[in-house]
Design an enzyme around this catalytic site. Structure first.
Site, mmCIF file in Angstrom:
data_model
loop_
_atom_site.group_PDB
_atom_site.id
_atom_site.type_symbol
_atom_site.label_atom_id
_atom_site.label_comp_id
_atom_site.label_asym_id
_atom_site.label_seq_id
_atom_site.Cartn_x
_atom_site.Cartn_y
_atom_site.Cartn_z
ATOM 1 N N LYS A 136 -0.598 2.918 1.274
ATOM 2 C CA LYS A 136 -1.671 3.853 1.627
ATOM 3 C C LYS A 136 -3.033 3.187 1.488
ATOM 4 O O LYS A 136 -3.182 2.263 0.686
ATOM 5 C CB LYS A 136 -1.641 5.060 0.678
ATOM 6 C CG LYS A 136 -0.481 6.005 0.871
ATOM 7 C CD LYS A 136 -0.551 7.135 -0.139
ATOM 8 C CE LYS A 136 0.588 8.133 0.064
ATOM 9 N NZ LYS A 136 0.536 8.847 1.334
ATOM 10 N N ARG A 143 10.942 12.946 2.017
ATOM 11 C CA ARG A 143 12.079 13.463 2.777
ATOM 12 C C ARG A 143 13.359 12.693 2.458
ATOM 13 O O ARG A 143 14.456 13.241 2.552
ATOM 14 C CB ARG A 143 11.743 13.434 4.274
ATOM 15 C CG ARG A 143 11.423 12.071 4.805
ATOM 16 C CD ARG A 143 10.707 12.106 6.172
ATOM 17 N NE ARG A 143 9.308 12.534 6.054
ATOM 18 C CZ ARG A 143 8.484 12.638 7.085
ATOM 19 N NH1 ARG A 143 8.895 12.382 8.322
ATOM 20 N NH2 ARG A 143 7.229 13.035 6.903
HETATM 21 N N1 BES Z 1 2.899 12.419 -0.593
HETATM 22 C C1 BES Z 1 2.528 12.266 0.758
HETATM 23 C C2 BES Z 1 1.938 13.523 1.365
HETATM 24 C C3 BES Z 1 0.650 14.022 0.775
HETATM 25 C C4 BES Z 1 -0.542 13.751 1.391
HETATM 26 C C5 BES Z 1 0.656 14.824 -0.352
HETATM 27 C C6 BES Z 1 -1.722 14.250 0.872
HETATM 28 C C7 BES Z 1 -0.525 15.314 -0.874
HETATM 29 C C8 BES Z 1 -1.715 15.030 -0.254
HETATM 30 C C9 BES Z 1 3.746 11.872 1.592
HETATM 31 O O1 BES Z 1 4.729 11.155 0.939
HETATM 32 C C10 BES Z 1 3.265 11.024 2.707
HETATM 33 O O2 BES Z 1 2.827 9.937 2.446
HETATM 34 N N2 BES Z 1 3.350 11.535 3.923
HETATM 35 C C11 BES Z 1 2.950 10.812 5.071
HETATM 36 C C12 BES Z 1 4.068 10.912 6.072
HETATM 37 C C13 BES Z 1 3.902 10.001 7.241
HETATM 38 C C14 BES Z 1 4.067 8.557 6.806
HETATM 39 C C15 BES Z 1 4.931 10.354 8.282
HETATM 40 C C16 BES Z 1 1.696 11.478 5.606
HETATM 41 O O3 BES Z 1 1.578 12.696 5.550
HETATM 42 O O4 BES Z 1 0.821 10.752 6.073
HETATM 43 MN MN MN Z 2 4.335 9.060 0.970
#
Ligand code: BES
Ligand code: MN
Ligand code: ZN
Length: 503
Positions: free
Chosen positions: A282, A356
């Site tokens: 990230k 997921r």
């Molecule tokens: N934990 C994150 C989602 C999240 C984002 C939670 C902001 C709380 C606040 C999740 O694991 C994630 O990284 N999701 C990605 C999915 C994508 C790679 C398909 C996202 O939402 O960008």
């Molecule tokens: Mn994630």
């Protein structure tokens, strides 16, 4: 905190503070008029002066005049026709938080006006006010230090003032509210903790302590057992960290026992103690918030404890896959192919779509343990937060009749959910060159695709609550500090209690 329900008039109640919530504009034709007269016209004067507005959660603290309380607090609940359970909870939290840093040991709350404007009347208000005061007392600043100046007061006594009501029924309702509030705070206390403090193993140990306290069975699986069970997705996420993954399983009641509705309900919560994204790392901005990515797990652990307190022995399963999603020499790489517990091959094209993966195996395991109905709760997608913000949780469910029961539990809990559709046309976007499914498609419709992925791993009635937007507040509000909100705890408890044996 002692709880006392009195049927006296508010002006006869002795307490450090008497709080009088009102819906709409203050109506001095009601008991509010008598409270105003006894306060020496203070309530009226403060309203006239513009110090007290009818705007929701506006509050003013006044001298009591001839009232028996030490201080009078008036607080606005907003438009009478928009009064909901959630608003009542938040009014009560606001009262408690408004007293932050003050020396208050006994708080009396007059229920009269709110009870006139809500379905369920004084009983509902008693429960929601008790819950709200308890939730309002939660102070995350106190987790890592004890010199917090403006912390909400630790009350010795909460007095609910309901003239003419039956104290016995209201006391029962309020006691339930206190337990609900304490459960939400348990979830919040865990969720807020830093990743260098709560690893998957520490979370499992916290769960063990909670299980022992409430007579729940607990089983914690490590990587070897997970491997034997074929949890390839769960292990793929956990392998990048030095802190090994833990599959935390809590149970109330006997194995495979059916509840009064013929269900063996499982609540499954995402427990990513830190989500760096893994190799699909990230950006730095707000990455620190990813310690909150375990909130789903904390929520189900707290919820099963609350169910055990309110209706011991109610059949219920809680499954919390706990991992750290980290980059490193052992991490899963984008494009790695793994085998899920249900036998499906999965192409991990984005290691940041890890929730997921662990949920898929956790739900499969819940079914193996006899679950006939599943609800999962997870901080799953940024997309849900962009769509709904921090006030509304985006949801999915199938079949509709099952989703409707979850939604009804949400109503009773005073929480807000919005159901999203499964759009079948998007499923081919998850097709892989090699495997049966990839863990991400293109970003368009990403929220729906996340649920389509999860659906590959469930065969029983299932609902999915994506709390990525609602799990924590970035800014404080009058009713809550920044940090974990406790969202969905009450919904899961209500859903499980629907299957409790009637006392
Ligand atoms: N934990 C994150 C989602 C999240 C984002 C939670 C902001 C709380 C606040 C999740 O694991 C994630 O990284 N999701 C990605 C999915 C994508 C790679 C398909 C996202 O939402 O960008
Ligand atoms: Mn994630
Ligand atoms: Zn995540």
């Amino acid at each position: 905190m002692q709880l006392r329900v009195v049927s006296d008039q508010p002006w006869d109640v002795a307490a450090d503070v008497l709080a009088v919530p009102f819906a709409g504009e203050p109506n001095f034709e009601t008991a509010l008029g008598e409270i105003d007269r006894r306060s020496g016209g203070e309530l009226h004067a403060v309203t006239e002066f513009g110090e007290l507005k009818a705007e929701r959660y506006a509050a003013a603290i006044m001298a009591p005049g001839q009232l028996r309380a030490g201080r009078l607090m008036a607080i606005a609940a907003g438009p009478a026709d928009e009064l909901t359970r959630q608003v009542v909870i938040r009014v009560a939290s606001t009262i408690e938080r408004r007293l932050g840093g003050r020396k208050v040991k006994s708080l009396a709350v007059w229920l009269g006006d709110l009870a006139d404007h809500i379905e369920g009347g004084a009983e509902t208000v008693a429960e929601m006010v008790a819950r709200g005061v308890v939730e309002g007392s939660f102070e995350p600043a106190g987790i890592y230090r004890d010199d917090v100046k403006s912390a909400p007061p630790a009350l010795d006594e909460l007095i609910l003032v309901a003239p003419g009501a039956s104290p016995a029924a209201l006391t029962r309702a309020a006691e339930r509210g206190v337990v609900m509030g304490e459960g939400a705070n348990l979830a919040r206390g865990l969720a807020n903790r830093a990743a260098n403090d709560i690893s998957p193993d520490v979370l499992a140990e916290e769960a063990r302590t909670i299980a022992e306290r409430h007579g729940l069975s607990i089983d914690v699986l490590g990587p070897e057992q997970a491997a034997e069970l074929g949890m390839g997705m769960f292990l793929a996420v956990g392998r990048g960290s030095d802190n090994p993954p833990r599959m935390i399983v809590l149970r109330s009641g006997a194995a495979r026992a059916k509840d009064a509705l013929g269900r063996h309900l499982a609540i499954v919560g995402k427990g990513v103690c830190f989500d760096s994204g893994g190799i699909s790392i990230k950006p730095a901005e707000r990455m620190e918030e990813m310690k909150m990515d375990k909130t789903g797990a904390c929520t189900v652990i707290a919820a099963i404890a609350t169910v055990a307190r309110l209706a011991p022995g109610t059949p219920l399963l809680a499954v919390a896959p706990a991992v750290e999603n980290m980059p490193g020499p052992h991490s899963t790489r984008p494009g790695d192919i793994v085998k899920a517990m249900n036998g499906k091959t999965v192409d991990v094209i984005n290691t940041d779509a890890e929730g997921r993966l662990i949920l898929g195996d956790a739900m499969c395991y819940a079914e193996k343990l006899g679950a006939t109905h599943i609800v999962d709760v997870a901080t799953l997608t940024g997309a849900v937060a962009r769509a709904f913000g921090d006030q509304m949780t985006g949801t999915f469910g199938t079949p509709q009749a099952w989703y409707d029961q979850v939604a009804a539990a949400g109503e009773r809990a005073g929480e807000r959910y919005w159901q999203m559709p499964f759009v079948e046309e998007y499923r081919p976007d998850l097709d892989s060159w090699y495997a049966e499914v990839t863990n991400t498609g293109s970003v368009e419709g990403g929220l729906i695709k996340s649920a389509l992925f999860l659906r590959e791993f469930v065969t029983v009635p299932w609902a999915h609550l994506d709390i990525a937007g609602t799990a924590y507040f970035r800014k404080k509000t009058p009713y809550a500090p920044a940090g974990a909100t406790g969202v969905s705890h009450a919904t899961l408890v209500e859903l499980a209690l629907a299957g409790a044996k009637k006392a």
